[in-house]
Design a protein around this motif. Structure first.
Motif, short mmCIF file in Angstrom:
data_model
loop_
_atom_site.label_atom_id
_atom_site.label_comp_id
_atom_site.label_asym_id
_atom_site.label_seq_id
_atom_site.Cartn_x
_atom_site.Cartn_y
_atom_site.Cartn_z
N ARG A 151 0.82 -1.20 0.00
CA ARG A 151 0.00 0.00 0.00
C ARG A 151 0.86 1.26 0.00
O ARG A 151 0.55 2.25 -0.68
CB ARG A 151 -0.93 0.00 1.21
CG ARG A 151 -1.85 1.22 1.31
CD ARG A 151 -2.80 1.33 0.11
NE ARG A 151 -3.65 2.51 0.22
CZ ARG A 151 -4.88 2.50 0.76
NH1 ARG A 151 -5.39 1.35 1.21
NH2 ARG A 151 -5.58 3.60 0.82
N ARG A 167 2.06 1.79 -3.50
CA ARG A 167 0.97 2.29 -4.35
C ARG A 167 0.74 3.78 -4.11
O ARG A 167 0.49 4.54 -5.05
CB ARG A 167 -0.30 1.49 -4.08
CG ARG A 167 -1.53 1.90 -4.88
CD ARG A 167 -1.33 1.69 -6.40
NE ARG A 167 -2.57 1.84 -7.12
CZ ARG A 167 -3.27 0.84 -7.66
NH1 ARG A 167 -2.83 -0.41 -7.54
NH2 ARG A 167 -4.40 1.06 -8.30
N GLU A 168 0.80 4.22 -2.85
CA GLU A 168 0.54 5.61 -2.52
C GLU A 168 1.70 6.54 -2.88
O GLU A 168 1.48 7.67 -3.31
CB GLU A 168 0.25 5.74 -1.02
CG GLU A 168 -1.06 5.11 -0.59
CD GLU A 168 -1.27 5.19 0.92
OE1 GLU A 168 -2.39 4.88 1.36
OE2 GLU A 168 -0.30 5.54 1.64
N SER A 200 1.30 8.24 -10.53
CA SER A 200 0.64 7.05 -9.97
C SER A 200 -0.63 6.67 -10.70
O SER A 200 -1.22 5.64 -10.42
CB SER A 200 0.31 7.29 -8.49
OG SER A 200 1.49 7.49 -7.75
N THR A 205 -12.95 2.34 -10.71
CA THR A 205 -12.05 1.70 -9.77
C THR A 205 -12.75 1.46 -8.43
O THR A 205 -12.41 2.04 -7.42
CB THR A 205 -10.77 2.53 -9.57
OG1 THR A 205 -11.16 3.87 -9.17
CG2 THR A 205 -9.96 2.61 -10.84
N ASN A 222 0.28 -4.74 -8.07
CA ASN A 222 0.03 -3.30 -8.15
C ASN A 222 -0.27 -2.86 -9.57
O ASN A 222 -1.04 -1.93 -9.80
CB ASN A 222 1.24 -2.53 -7.60
CG ASN A 222 0.97 -1.91 -6.24
OD1 ASN A 222 -0.13 -1.46 -5.97
ND2 ASN A 222 1.98 -1.88 -5.39
N SER A 262 -8.21 -0.98 -8.19
CA SER A 262 -8.58 -0.12 -7.07
C SER A 262 -7.47 -0.07 -6.03
O SER A 262 -6.99 -1.11 -5.57
CB SER A 262 -9.87 -0.64 -6.42
OG SER A 262 -10.13 0.06 -5.21
N GLU A 263 -7.08 1.14 -5.63
CA GLU A 263 -6.06 1.31 -4.60
C GLU A 263 -6.49 0.67 -3.29
O GLU A 263 -5.66 0.14 -2.54
CB GLU A 263 -5.79 2.81 -4.39
CG GLU A 263 -4.69 3.12 -3.40
CD GLU A 263 -4.42 4.60 -3.28
OE1 GLU A 263 -4.94 5.23 -2.34
OE2 GLU A 263 -3.69 5.13 -4.14
N ASP A 264 -7.79 0.69 -3.00
CA ASP A 264 -8.29 0.11 -1.75
C ASP A 264 -8.13 -1.41 -1.70
O ASP A 264 -8.18 -2.00 -0.61
CB ASP A 264 -9.77 0.46 -1.55
CG ASP A 264 -9.99 1.94 -1.26
OD1 ASP A 264 -9.02 2.59 -0.81
OD2 ASP A 264 -11.11 2.43 -1.47
N VAL A 286 -5.40 -3.00 -2.87
CA VAL A 286 -3.99 -3.39 -2.96
C VAL A 286 -3.53 -4.14 -1.71
O VAL A 286 -2.85 -5.17 -1.79
CB VAL A 286 -3.10 -2.15 -3.21
CG1 VAL A 286 -1.63 -2.50 -3.06
CG2 VAL A 286 -3.35 -1.60 -4.60
#
Length: 433
Positions: A125, A128-129, A210, A220, A355, A360-362, A364
């Motif tokens: 995470r 990703r951020e 990103s 997403t 990744n 969706s980032e949530d 990951v």
């Protein structure tokens, strides 16, 4: 990252440092029991099979906690969840010094494993951020390379501490390292949008870099564990990850014992010889991770092209087949270094591949927890299976063959079964085939 600008001039280099040292300390604690195994076996009269279960034991709760920890990372963020994790495992490591036999050693390893389950979901995470898409391969390689330098430092440091002060002091020192890292993490880490020490220009660069070229923010939507588990790509990555993790845990838990039993090395000298492949592998893994970023064409990462690099390094890692046929210790170390480096690269690149493909980032953290959980099911079995193989055959030869065969299987899975994105396509249809 802008062309011609050195990463060392960017403030996010401190995030690289956090990621690297997190896994370094994680693996210093993991390898501690392996280095101390000869002393513990003699003091507590522990059999090879029982030692195999001890080596494996920290994976038991680690495996069960990975997916829940991934969910918690998605819910509460990596700072809080990872902070609790390293606190728990550092206490458990230090308390190992109080052990009086098999049961107390087992208890400490179980608690340590539960705490360490936060590391890879939180690290994924953070990457990703904080990291632009074109840096994720190298960032994940740096993150995972701590798992190579950690055993090297742990092997040498523990060998010296055990020889000089005894095994109990060694575990106290290892536990204390975690609290030093935790203090720095709580003081300085935050999301890039909130980090007061990050400049506006770099913050904008991270945000722009990103964004996937094929991503549609409206699509997403988080899949959750159930949705991720419907993806064939997710399962292929996880099983490939398992083949690589099996090999990693074989090296981590049994390499010092192999060097002591079949090459006649002392605890201190086996620690030094164990460190050499890990240090060499750490450097090679970062180089391979950086190369995987360089060869990605625009849009190639999101379509899963990194899988070809994963497949290649897993196939190269199967060179471990050759070890039983080699007598020279330095030649064996060279082969193990090559195998360990490419195997470690496969693990870090699989995390990068997640990744790349997860929309969706949530998701990951949960996705990283998922593949790490499946991977560590293999890791859980590695020291136990090896213990039975060594006890039954009287040597390590067959154990090396098992590792090599799994690495070939992992290569095939990576090449042919990790093609689909994990999430929603531009048309809004879930990509789960």
């Amino acid at each position: 990252m802008q062309k011609g600008t050195s990463l060392l001039k960017k403030k996010r280099v401190w995030i690289y440092a956090f990621l690297f040292t997190l896994t370094l300390i994680n693996y210093v604690d993991r390898v501690s029991l392996s280095v101390a195994s000869k002393v513990l076996k003699e003091e507590f009269d522990i059999s090879p099979v029982a030692m195999g279960y001890l080596f494996s034991s920290f994976v038991w709760l680690y495996f069960l906690a990975l997916i829940p920890m991934g969910y918690l990372v998605g819910r509460f963020g990596p700072k809080k969840v990872n902070g609790y994790g390293i606190g728990v495992w550092s206490v458990a490591t230090a308390c190992t010094a109080l052990s009086t036999g098999f049961i107390s050693l087992l208890s400490c390893r179980l608690i340590m494993g539960m705490g360490e389950a936060t590391t890879y979901p939180a690290g994924a995470r953070v990457i990703r951020e904080w990291m632009p898409l074109k840096e994720r391969g190298m960032a994940t390689a740096v993150f995972h390379s701590g798992s190579l330098v950690g055993p090297a430092i742990g092997a040498i440091g523990f060998g010296w501490l055990i020889s000089t002060f005894g095994w109990r002091i060694a575990f106290v020192v290892a536990g204390a390292l975690g609290f030093v890292w935790l203090a720095a993490w709580l003081k300085w880490y935050s999301h890039p949008a909130k980090a007061p020490w990050l400049g506006d220009a770099e913050r904008a660069e991270i945000a722009a870099g990103s964004v996937s070229s094929s991503a549609d923010p409206a699509r997403t939507v988080s899949l959750g564990l159930k949705g991720l588990a419907r993806s064939s790509s997710m399962w292929a990555i996880a099983l490939s990850h398992g083949c690589a993790v099996y090999a990693t845990y074989f090296f981590l838990t049994w390499l010092p014992s192999y060097l002591q039993a079949e090459k006649g090395l002392t605890v201190m000298s086996s620690g030094i010889y164990t460190a050499i492949p890990y240090l060499g592998a750490a450097i090679l893994a970062i180089v391979i991770g950086r190369w995987s970023d360089k060869v990605m064409r625009p849009g190639a990462a999101e379509s899963g092209q990194r899988r070809m690099v994963v497949a290649s390094v897993l196939l190269a890692s199967s060179v471990i087949f050759l070890v039983p046929a080699i007598d020279n210790t330095w030649a064996i170390l060279f082969v193990i270094t090559l195998s360990l480096a490419t195997c470690a690269s496969a693990i870090s690149l699989n995390l990068s591949l997640v990744n790349d493909l997860v929309r969706s980032e949530d998701d990951v953290g949960t996705a990283a927890g998922f593949i790490t959980a499946v991977g560590n099911l293999f890791g859980l079995l590695a020291p136990i299976v090896t213990g039975y193989v060594v006890a039954g055959s009287g040597s390590f030869a067959l154990a090396f063959v098992v590792v090599g065969a799994l690495l070939v299987i992992g290569s095939v899975l990576s090449m042919f079964c990790t093609r689909r994105p994990i999430g929603f396509t531009a048309s809004g249809k879930q990509a789960v085939a």
